[in-house]
Design a protein around this motif. Structure first.
Motif, PDB file in Angstrom:
ATOM      1  N   LEU A 137      -1.012  -3.114   2.780  1.00  0.00           N
ATOM      2  CA  LEU A 137       0.216  -3.801   3.607  1.00  0.00           C
ATOM      3  C   LEU A 137       1.736  -3.039   3.289  1.00  0.00           C
ATOM      4  O   LEU A 137       2.541  -2.240   3.406  1.00  0.00           O
ATOM      5  CB  LEU A 137       0.756  -5.205   4.163  1.00  0.00           C
ATOM      6  CG  LEU A 137      -0.283  -5.643   5.261  1.00  0.00           C
ATOM      7  CD1 LEU A 137      -0.136  -7.312   5.462  1.00  0.00           C
ATOM      8  CD2 LEU A 137       0.327  -4.242   6.245  1.00  0.00           C
ATOM      9  N   THR A 138       1.374  -3.109   1.778  1.00  0.00           N
ATOM     10  CA  THR A 138       2.696  -2.874   0.256  1.00  0.00           C
ATOM     11  C   THR A 138       2.727  -1.769  -0.389  1.00  0.00           C
ATOM     12  O   THR A 138       3.532  -1.254  -1.280  1.00  0.00           O
ATOM     13  CB  THR A 138       3.019  -3.930  -0.119  1.00  0.00           C
ATOM     14  OG1 THR A 138       2.393  -4.175  -0.952  1.00  0.00           O
ATOM     15  CG2 THR A 138       3.595  -4.774   0.878  1.00  0.00           C
ATOM     16  N   PRO A 144       9.401 -13.765  -3.096  1.00  0.00           N
ATOM     17  CA  PRO A 144       8.902 -14.494  -1.304  1.00  0.00           C
ATOM     18  C   PRO A 144       7.392 -14.246  -1.616  1.00  0.00           C
ATOM     19  O   PRO A 144       6.886 -14.319  -0.628  1.00  0.00           O
ATOM     20  CB  PRO A 144      10.397 -13.562  -0.676  1.00  0.00           C
ATOM     21  CG  PRO A 144      10.973 -12.707  -2.026  1.00  0.00           C
ATOM     22  CD  PRO A 144      11.312 -13.316  -3.389  1.00  0.00           C
ATOM     23  N   VAL A 145       7.349 -13.386  -1.792  1.00  0.00           N
ATOM     24  CA  VAL A 145       5.678 -12.649  -1.882  1.00  0.00           C
ATOM     25  C   VAL A 145       5.070 -13.422  -2.960  1.00  0.00           C
ATOM     26  O   VAL A 145       3.550 -13.644  -1.849  1.00  0.00           O
ATOM     27  CB  VAL A 145       5.473 -10.889  -2.796  1.00  0.00           C
ATOM     28  CG1 VAL A 145       3.629 -10.334  -3.038  1.00  0.00           C
ATOM     29  CG2 VAL A 145       6.583 -10.448  -2.064  1.00  0.00           C
ATOM     30  N   ARG A 169       1.328 -19.250   0.958  1.00  0.00           N
ATOM     31  CA  ARG A 169       0.496 -19.947   2.138  1.00  0.00           C
ATOM     32  C   ARG A 169      -1.167 -19.519   2.727  1.00  0.00           C
ATOM     33  O   ARG A 169      -1.162 -20.032   3.015  1.00  0.00           O
ATOM     34  CB  ARG A 169       1.848 -19.615   2.534  1.00  0.00           C
ATOM     35  CG  ARG A 169       3.875 -20.301   2.783  1.00  0.00           C
ATOM     36  CD  ARG A 169       4.144 -19.803   3.892  1.00  0.00           C
ATOM     37  NE  ARG A 169       5.320 -20.851   3.318  1.00  0.00           N
ATOM     38  CZ  ARG A 169       6.806 -20.466   3.917  1.00  0.00           C
ATOM     39  NH1 ARG A 169       6.594 -19.402   4.232  1.00  0.00           N
ATOM     40  NH2 ARG A 169       7.894 -20.915   3.788  1.00  0.00           N
ATOM     41  N   ALA A 206       1.341  -1.949  -2.776  1.00  0.00           N
ATOM     42  CA  ALA A 206       1.700  -2.270  -4.200  1.00  0.00           C
ATOM     43  C   ALA A 206       0.632  -3.116  -5.220  1.00  0.00           C
ATOM     44  O   ALA A 206      -0.590  -3.538  -5.010  1.00  0.00           O
ATOM     45  CB  ALA A 206       2.622  -3.633  -4.348  1.00  0.00           C
ATOM     46  N   ARG A 217       3.235  -6.053  -9.800  1.00  0.00           N
ATOM     47  CA  ARG A 217       4.287  -6.148  -9.281  1.00  0.00           C
ATOM     48  C   ARG A 217       4.727  -7.270  -8.336  1.00  0.00           C
ATOM     49  O   ARG A 217       5.419  -7.399  -7.404  1.00  0.00           O
ATOM     50  CB  ARG A 217       4.232  -4.912  -8.824  1.00  0.00           C
ATOM     51  CG  ARG A 217       5.745  -4.274  -8.746  1.00  0.00           C
ATOM     52  CD  ARG A 217       6.135  -2.983  -8.998  1.00  0.00           C
ATOM     53  NE  ARG A 217       4.987  -2.202  -7.878  1.00  0.00           N
ATOM     54  CZ  ARG A 217       5.411  -2.195  -6.754  1.00  0.00           C
ATOM     55  NH1 ARG A 217       6.520  -3.170  -5.930  1.00  0.00           N
ATOM     56  NH2 ARG A 217       4.898  -1.461  -5.792  1.00  0.00           N
ATOM     57  N   MET A 218       3.031  -7.626  -7.348  1.00  0.00           N
ATOM     58  CA  MET A 218       3.011  -8.331  -6.342  1.00  0.00           C
ATOM     59  C   MET A 218       3.487  -9.835  -7.062  1.00  0.00           C
ATOM     60  O   MET A 218       3.809 -10.235  -5.851  1.00  0.00           O
ATOM     61  CB  MET A 218       1.892  -8.454  -5.559  1.00  0.00           C
ATOM     62  CG  MET A 218       1.198  -7.770  -4.212  1.00  0.00           C
ATOM     63  SD  MET A 218      -0.384  -7.246  -4.621  1.00  0.00           S
ATOM     64  CE  MET A 218      -0.484  -9.646  -3.755  1.00  0.00           C
ATOM     65  N   THR A 222       4.310 -16.159  -0.053  1.00  0.00           N
ATOM     66  CA  THR A 222       3.518 -16.036   0.987  1.00  0.00           C
ATOM     67  C   THR A 222       2.023 -16.051   0.741  1.00  0.00           C
ATOM     68  O   THR A 222       1.530 -16.081   1.311  1.00  0.00           O
ATOM     69  CB  THR A 222       3.789 -13.746   1.318  1.00  0.00           C
ATOM     70  OG1 THR A 222       4.953 -13.740   2.224  1.00  0.00           O
ATOM     71  CG2 THR A 222       2.527 -13.486   2.370  1.00  0.00           C
ATOM     72  N   LEU A 259      -0.961 -11.879   8.787  1.00  0.00           N
ATOM     73  CA  LEU A 259      -1.296 -10.218   8.151  1.00  0.00           C
ATOM     74  C   LEU A 259      -2.402  -9.915   8.737  1.00  0.00           C
ATOM     75  O   LEU A 259      -2.924  -8.572   8.283  1.00  0.00           O
ATOM     76  CB  LEU A 259      -2.476 -10.951   6.096  1.00  0.00           C
ATOM     77  CG  LEU A 259      -0.685 -11.960   5.462  1.00  0.00           C
ATOM     78  CD1 LEU A 259      -1.516 -12.632   3.842  1.00  0.00           C
ATOM     79  CD2 LEU A 259       0.291 -11.209   5.009  1.00  0.00           C
ATOM     80  N   VAL A 304       0.218 -17.272   8.652  1.00  0.00           N
ATOM     81  CA  VAL A 304       0.439 -16.394   7.410  1.00  0.00           C
ATOM     82  C   VAL A 304      -0.570 -15.616   7.637  1.00  0.00           C
ATOM     83  O   VAL A 304      -0.103 -13.662   8.027  1.00  0.00           O
ATOM     84  CB  VAL A 304       0.735 -16.850   6.045  1.00  0.00           C
ATOM     85  CG1 VAL A 304       0.562 -16.106   4.889  1.00  0.00           C
ATOM     86  CG2 VAL A 304       1.766 -17.853   5.987  1.00  0.00           C
ATOM     87  N   LEU A 347       7.332 -10.743  -7.033  1.00  0.00           N
ATOM     88  CA  LEU A 347       8.339 -11.007  -6.443  1.00  0.00           C
ATOM     89  C   LEU A 347       8.903 -12.145  -5.643  1.00  0.00           C
ATOM     90  O   LEU A 347       7.990 -13.009  -5.027  1.00  0.00           O
ATOM     91  CB  LEU A 347       8.541  -9.719  -5.147  1.00  0.00           C
ATOM     92  CG  LEU A 347      10.071  -9.060  -4.687  1.00  0.00           C
ATOM     93  CD1 LEU A 347      10.763  -8.644  -5.548  1.00  0.00           C
ATOM     94  CD2 LEU A 347       9.316  -8.075  -3.825  1.00  0.00           C
ATOM     95  N   VAL A 405      -1.825  -8.008   1.034  1.00  0.00           N
ATOM     96  CA  VAL A 405      -0.317  -7.842   0.587  1.00  0.00           C
ATOM     97  C   VAL A 405       0.181  -6.321   0.505  1.00  0.00           C
ATOM     98  O   VAL A 405       0.363  -5.525   0.525  1.00  0.00           O
ATOM     99  CB  VAL A 405      -0.275  -9.476   0.297  1.00  0.00           C
ATOM    100  CG1 VAL A 405       1.364  -8.907  -0.276  1.00  0.00           C
ATOM    101  CG2 VAL A 405       0.302 -10.156   1.008  1.00  0.00           C
TER     102      VAL A 405
END
Lengths: 314, 314
Positions: B202-203, B215-216, B222, B205, B209-210, B219, B297, B293, B213, B199
Motif C-alpha cells: 500500500l505504501t 504509527p506504522v 496490531r 515502502a 523504512r517501514m 499498525t 488492510l 486492522v 515510523l 503495508v
C-alpha cells in the motif's frame, strides 16, 4: 457587480481556482494568489475551467505575491493546505485590511481556531464540497459538486453579516447555505473526508469504484463511526447512519473524483492527513476512544507520503 | 551429487528460482517450470542470480510444460501463488511420480490442506524466508535471507524422512531446519507476512523504512496481535511479544526488501492477500475475534489490486 467586494484567493490550487474562477466569470473582481507555474499560466492566458457544464477560458488576475494579491481585498478565500494554516495566516496578516473577511475553505474542523491562535482574527468556517483537479498549469478540471455551507463559530462574534457573502456566491452559480450550526457541518464534511481521502490515496481508486467493494464499504463505515464517536465526545452530535448514507450519496455523485490526498501523493506533496483521520485518531487517543481504522489509515498515508516525497525529489 | 533426487520447481517465480538456482549451482539436477518469458530467457542463457554474496549465471533446465518438467522429479518445490494452490495441484497430478515429495514453499498456513483436498496427497509444509525479486526475464535479485523450516503436519503420516531433504538443501548453502511443530513455524511466518506484506504494497515502502515510523510500527504490532489471537483460537500458541520482536529483526535483516504483495501489485497481478491478512480476517470473523486492522488492510489491498490490474490491462 463591480460594486461588490474584491475577492482574493489565498492558496489558489484546484479548489481556490474553481471558486475564484466561478466568481470572476460572474463579474466579481478576483485575484488568485498561488504557486508560480500555475499563476503565471493564468496571468498569461486566463484560467481554463474545464467544467461539468461548460469549458471556458476566464480572464482573472493571478499573482504569487500576497502583498499584491491582497490589495483592496474585502473577502479572502483562505484555501491553503491545513499543514500551512498558521504560517499562511501570519504571512498574510501584514496585508490584511481591518474589515476584510477571511473565509476558511479548508478541510478539517479546527482551522479557524488555529487562525485565531496565530493572528487573533475570527475567520469564518466554510464546509466546501467540490471535486476539482489541476490538470495542467492554468487548467482546472471540475468533476463534481461545487457548493458551500458557511456559518459563524458558536462562541464567536456573529460578524460580519453572512447574507451578502452568501448572495455573492449564489450570484455566481455557487450554491451557498448559511448554517446556524457550522460545527455540525464541518464534522459532517470531516466524516466524508475520513471515509474517502486516505482510502482513495492508498488505492489510487476513484470514489465510484471505492463504494462498489464490500470490504471497502466496511472500512469507510468504520472510519465514519470513529469520526462520529470523536465528534460526539467533542460536543457535536452526528448520526452515524446519516453520515454513512451521505457518504454513499457523495460517492455516487462524485464517482469520477479522486481525493485531494490522492492528488497530494501523486504530486509528491505533504497531505492533510493530520487534519483528517489524523485529527480523529489524535482526539480519540486524548478522549479515550479507540480508533483502530483511523490509526491504520494515518500510518499508511504517512508512510506513502514519505515514499511519494522521496520519489519526487530522488 | 547427481545420485540425489531430481528437483522440479513448480511456479518458478522469484522464490522458486532462488532456491532452484542455489540447488543447481550445487550440482543438483533441477528443472524450473514457470511462465514463458522468464523460462525462455533461462533456457537460453541460464539463470542470472544476483546474490547477496555472489553474482552468477547458473545453467539450469527451464520449461513452461508440467509434463516435461516433472519427468523423473523426486522432489517438487511447489511455489505457486496461493490463489492457484488447488488448480496447480490438479494440473500436476497426472505427471506426479508415486513417491515424489511435494514441498509447499508457499505463504499462508493452509496450503497443504488445500493440496490434500484437491488431489489427496500429503504435501510437506515449508516456512520459507527469503527476499527475492525478478528484476528482468531470467534474472533474480536476492536481497535477504534464504532459509527454510520443514516439518510434517502434526496429524499426518511422518513420511518421507525429512533428514535427506534437509541435507539436500544444506549441501546447497540453504539453511534448513526440521521442526517438530511446523504449524507454529507457519503461523510465525504468517505473523511476519501479516505485518509486512500489505503495508509494503500500500505504501510502496521497503521494510527498513517501514519500521522507522512509529504509527506504522503500531499498525504492524496490531496486525501481529490479531494474527496471534486467531492462531491461538486455532490451537497454535504464539507469543505476541516474541512475534513483534521477530518482525523488527526481520525488517532490519531484510531492510531492502519489498513484499511479494507489493511486487504483485507492481506487476498488475492478483495478490495473495486472501491467504495472509485475509485469512486472519476470515478466521477471526468465524471465531468471533475482532480484526479491525487486518480487515482494513485487506479492503485496501483488494481495491489497490483492482486498480493495478485495470491499469495493466487498460
Amino acid at each position: 457587480m463591480s460594486s461588490g467586494p474584491t475577492v482574493a484567493v489565498v492558496g489558489a490550487g484546484a479548489v481556490g481556482c474553481y471558486f475564484g474562477g466561478m466568481l470572476a466569470r460572474a463579474g466579481v473582481r478576483v485575484t488568485l494568489i498561488g504557486r508560480a507555474p500555475h499563476m503565471e499560466a493564468i496571468a498569461r492566458e486566463g484560467l481554463l475551467l474545464d467544467g461539468l457544464r461548460f469549458h471556458e477560458r476566464i480572464p482573472i488576475a493571478a499573482t504569487t505575491s500576497l502583498e499584491e494579491g491582497l490589495r483592496d481585498a474585502g473577502v479572502i478565500l483562505f484555501c491553503v493546505k491545513t499543514v500551512s494554516t498558521e504560517s499562511a495566516a501570519r504571512e498574510l496578516q501584514p496585508f490584511l485590511a481591518p474589515d476584510a473577511a477571511i473565509l476558511s475553505f479548508q478541510n478539517g474542523v479546527d482551522n479557524v481556531d488555529r487562525i485565531y491562535s496565530a493572528i487573533g482574527v475570527h475567520a469564518i468556517p466554510v464546509a466546501v464540497y467540490v471535486a476539482a483537479e489541476i490538470t495542467a498549469p492554468g487548467r482546472v478540471t471540475h468533476t463534481g459538486r461545487g457548493d458551500l455551507i458557511v456559518g459563524h463559530r458558536a462562541a464567536w462574534p456573529r460578524q460580519p453579516d453572512l447574507e451578502p457573502l452568501a448572495s455573492l456566491f449564489e450570484s455566481a452559480e455557487i450554491p451557498c447555505k448559511i448554517s446556524p450550526s457550522i460545527e455540525t457541518e464541518l464534522w459532517t464534511k470531516m466524516a466524508m473526508n475520513c471515509a474517502y481521502n486516505a482510502v482513495s490515496a492508498l488505492t489510487r481508486a476513484r470514489y465510484g469504484r471505492m463504494i462498489q467493494l464490500a470490504p471497502v464499504r466496511t472500512t469507510m463505515e468504520r472510519a465514519i463511526a470513529e469520526t462520529v464517536a470523536v465528534a460526539r465526545a467533542e460536543g457535536v452530535s452526528l448520526s452515524e447512519s446519516a453520515m454513512i448514507q451521505a457518504a454513499y450519496q457523495l460517492g455516487e455523485k462524485m464517482s469520477g473524483a479522486t481525493s485531494s490526498t490522492a492528488q497530494d501523493i501523486a504530486r509528491g506533496r505533504p497531505t492533510e492527513i493530520d487534519s483528517l483521520n489524523g485529527y480523529v485518531a489524535r482526539r480519540g487517543a486524548a478522549l479515550g476512544i479507540a480508533t483502530p481504522v483511523s490509526d491504520t489509515l494515518v500510518a499508511l498515508v504517512k508512510l506513502l507520503e514519505e515514499s511519494a516525497v522521496s520519489r519526487q525529489s530522488g
